[in-house]
Design an enzyme around this catalytic site. Structure first.
Site, short mmCIF file in Angstrom:
data_model
loop_
_atom_site.label_atom_id
_atom_site.label_comp_id
_atom_site.label_asym_id
_atom_site.label_seq_id
_atom_site.Cartn_x
_atom_site.Cartn_y
_atom_site.Cartn_z
N GLY A 230 0.84 -1.21 0.00
CA GLY A 230 0.00 0.00 0.00
C GLY A 230 0.86 1.24 0.00
CG ASN A 231 -0.28 4.74 -1.35
OD1 ASN A 231 -0.97 5.51 -0.70
ND2 ASN A 231 -0.71 4.17 -2.48
#
Ligand code: CTP
Length: 402
Positions: A211-212
């Site tokens: 993810g980020n």
């Protein structure tokens, strides 16, 4: 300009809670009606102890509701929230504020609030020390994040005899706030806006993902701004713990593929699409069905490209649809943003650089520049994400009317 009938035809649902400032409700209703509004009143049980429902039903020329059910018949809280153009809770007691923040539903006013699809504005009233208590300020912040508006308290003599901040805004100031609000809000009326926000999570196995750090706050603020300006808003949002505004269509997604599917479905109807999500550019080629067990050897993950959602929408964009992209850059910012504007066939691109302090992921502030396909450039100072959202939406509206 302040004139008679500035609120002509506006349907105002006035919520009255238990505070001494409730005695001003009679004046508030008279003022609203004089300004041309239609007023219905809901009260909390505590509110009825400060001002008589009979006074308010006489002034508003409508029945005042304060029970979830009366004479064995159920008060239709859903329809009340749909009837109104705006729900005004004045005075807002600290108790009702806490319930709004937590989503508690133990009276008719709370049921109406929680099911309302209209905008909500509150005029708090409390004693100075209560007003300053961190829990109160946290609750105000929370309900603001839901998209509710706050009419600031005024300074002056309080019920306790102390002098300080906490007084409910005077009725004429509340009416002025509403007049101002209705004078500019509807510049996106009848427009369908879709917004992507937040990160995407690409599953490695059932428990892990790539993810980020995106919080989704920028896209959520844009959704809130569009909603408050009369748009029909669909927010397609990746996983986030940020609070969601009321009165919008929320489509929760996880992966870039989910976000693409939801975006394609929503774009068909959209007049405006704002793509603020931090979409993963790569996904796991072959996510494991079971949790991957550790071993002593190294692990290699094969990543494949995701589809670029903005680019896909840019390719199918019809005349009259406005497409706004974002660019998050760490170097050669303007050059990269302009490349994205052109290659993705967007109409406008909003650049934020991670080199600017206070800009980008996770913060409550942002610093942006806007570039459009006509070659115009606009630069902005560091501002709250709410103010940045207003700047972006102003640009969108200006383009629509150009
Ligand atoms: N975007 C998208 N779908 C993707 C990747 C990006 O819709 N798979 C959109 C973003 O929502 C944003 C714009 O494209 O509006 C630019 O995203 P950004 O992450 O800045 O750039 P990328 O195009 O992914 O390019 P790079 O990561 O190489 O900078």
């Amino acid at each position: 300009m302040r004139g008679i009938f500035m609120l002509k035809g506006k349907k105002i649902l006035l919520g009255i809670t238990g505070s001494i400032a409730a005695y001003k409700s009679a004046l508030l209703i008279r003022g609203l009606i004089k300004a041309g509004a239609e007023v219905k009143v809901v009260m909390t049980p505590a509110g009825t102890q400060f001002v008589a429902p009979l006074t308010l039903s006489t002034l508003s020329k409508n029945e005042v509701l304060h029970h979830l059910s009366e004479n064995d018949s159920w008060s239709n809280h859903v329809m009340l929230g749909r009837w109104a153009d705006i729900m005004l809770i004045a005075p807002l007691s600290c108790n009702t504020l806490a319930k709004m923040s937590a989503g508690l539903c133990d009276n008719l006013l709370m049921a109406v609030y929680l099911s309302s699809t209209c905008e909500v504005v509150v005029a708090p009233a409390m004693d100075e020390d209560m007003w300053k208590h961190p829990s109160m300020q946290a609750n105000l912040e929370k309900i603001t994040s839901y998209g509710n508006h706050i009419i600031p308290v005024e300074n002056g003599e309080l019920a306790s005899g102390l002098i300080g901040p906490g007084r409910m805004a005077e009725p004429e100031n509340i009416i002025r706030w509403l007049e101002h609000h209705f004078s500019h809000v509807h510049d996106l009326k009848d427009k369908k806006v879709m917004i992507t926000a937040g990160p995407t999570y690409e599953a490695i196995d059932p428990v892990r993902f790539i993810g980020n750090h995106s919080s989704g706050k920028m896209g959520i603020a844009i959704a809130q701004e569009c909603k408050s300006r009369g748009a029909d808003v669909t927010l397609i949002c990746g996983p986030t713990s940020a609070a969601m505004p009321q009165g919008i269509k929320l489509v929760k997604v996880k992966s870039a593929a989910d976000m693409l599917a939801a975006s394609l479905a929503s774009f068909k109807e959209a007049d405006i699409a704002v793509m603020s999500a931090a979409v993963a550019d790569y996904t796991i080629a072959d996510p494991a069905e079971q949790k991957i067990k550790k071993s002593d050897s190294t692990v290699q993950l094969t990543l494949t490209r995701t589809e670029d959602i903005l680019k896909t929408l840019g390719a199918i964009k019809k005349q009259g649809q406005l497409l706004v992209g974002f660019a998050l850059e760490t170097e050669h910012e303007k050059e990269n943003a302009l490349k994205k504007l052109a290659s993705k066939n967007a109409d406008m691109i909003v650049l934020n650089s991670l080199n600017d302090a206070g800009a980008g992921f996770g913060t409550d502030t942002n610093k942006i520049s806007i570039f459009d396909k006509e070659g115009r450039e606009f630069f902005f100072e560091l501002k709250s994400k709410k103010e940045v959202a207003a700047d972006i939406v102003n640009h969108i509206v200006n383009r629509l009317h150009a």
